[in-house]
Motif scaffolding. Structure first.
Motif: not given
Lengths: 111, 113
Positions: A11, A13-14, A17, A19, A79, A109
Motif C-alpha cells: 500500500l 499513501v501520502h 492519509d 489506512v 499517517t 507513506v
C-alpha cells in the motif's frame, strides 16, 4: 492447517492519509491475535487482541477483532513517513505457544 | 537487558559449513521462541522453550537444525551442513510466559553461498 491472510500486500499513501490493514484467519482453537510493525530489524509489538469488539488504541494506531467473522483490522490515522514499514498479523492458538504469521502488508507513506 | 539481543547480526557461510546463532532473551522471560523469515514472507515458527525445556520443535525443517537453552536463559540455534535454502533471517523472541505477547530480537541474517 492454521492460516493467516493479510491484505493488501502493499500500500502506498501520502502523509496525512488514513489506512486500514486487514487480517483474516482460519485456525483451530483461537486464543489471540497480535499485530507487529517490522522496519529493517526486529518486529515490534503493537497490540494483542483476545476479545471481539473491543478496540485497542495507541496514539494514531487502533485495532479491533471480530471473532465471529474471523478478522481484524489495524487503522492508522494521519499517517507519517515514519509509519512506513511491514505490518505483520499473527495468531496464537490455545493448543500451543507458537505464532502463525501472515505475509505482512508493506506500507509506504510518501511525503 | 532492555530487549532481546541476537548475535551475530549477519553471517555468511559456505555451503556445508556449520553455524551457531545466539539469542539473549529479556531477563526473567521464561519462554523463548525461534522463527525463520524468508525474504518477503512472514516469520515461520521453528521451536519453543519453556525455561530449559524444549517443548515444541515441530517447526525445525530437518535434523540439521538443533536448538538448546541449557540454563534456561541464553539459547543457541545450530545449523549443520548449511545449504542455500537455509538463507533467511533467524528471529528469536521471548515472553514472560507462554501465552503473553512475544518480543523479538533484531534477527541474524544468514546467507549461505
Amino acid at each position: 492447517e492454521d492460516k493467516v491472510v493479510q491484505s493488501p500486500l502493499s500500500l502506498v499513501v501520502h502523509e496525512g492519509d488514513t489506512v486500514t490493514l486487514n487480517c483474516s484467519y482460519e485456525v483451530t482453537n483461537f486464543r489471540s491475535l497480535l499485530w507487529y510493525k517490522q522496519e529493517k530489524k526486529a518486529p515490534t509489538f503493537l497490540f494483542m487482541l483476545t476479545s471481539s469488539g473491543i478496540e485497542k488504541k495507541s496514539g494514531r494506531l487502533s485495532s479491533i477483532l471480530d471473532k465471529k467473522e474471523l478478522f481484524s483490522i489495524l487503522n492508522i490515522t494521519a499517517t507519517q513517513t515514519g509509519d512506513s514499514a511491514i505490518y505483520l498479523c499473527a495468531v496464537a492458538v490455545t493448543s500451543g505457544s507458537r505464532l502463525t504469521f501472515g505475509e505482512g502488508t508493506q506500507l509506504t507513506v510518501n511525503p | 537487558g532492555a530487549g532481546v539481543s541476537q548475535s551475530p547480526r549477519y553471517k555468511v557461510a559456505k555451503r556445508g559449513q556449520d553455524v551457531a546463532l545466539r539469542c539473549d532473551p529479556i531477563s526473567g522471560h521464561v519462554s523463548l521462541f525461534w522463527y525463520q523469515q524468508a525474504l518477503g514472507q512472514g516469520p515461520e515458527f521453528l521451536t519453543y522453550f519453556q525455561n530449559e525445556a524444549q517443548l515444541d520443535k515441530s517447526g525445525l525443517p530437518s535434523d540439521r537444525f538443533f536448538a538448546e537453552r541449557p540454563e534456561g536463559s541464553v539459547s543457541t540455534l545450530k545449523i549443520q551442513r548449511t545449504q542455500q535454502e537455509d538463507s533467511a533471517v533467524y528471529l528469536c523472541a521471548s515472553s514472560v510466559q507462554a501465552y503473553n505477547e512475544q518480543f523479538f530480537g533484531p534477527g541474524t541474517r544468514l546467507t549461505v553461498l
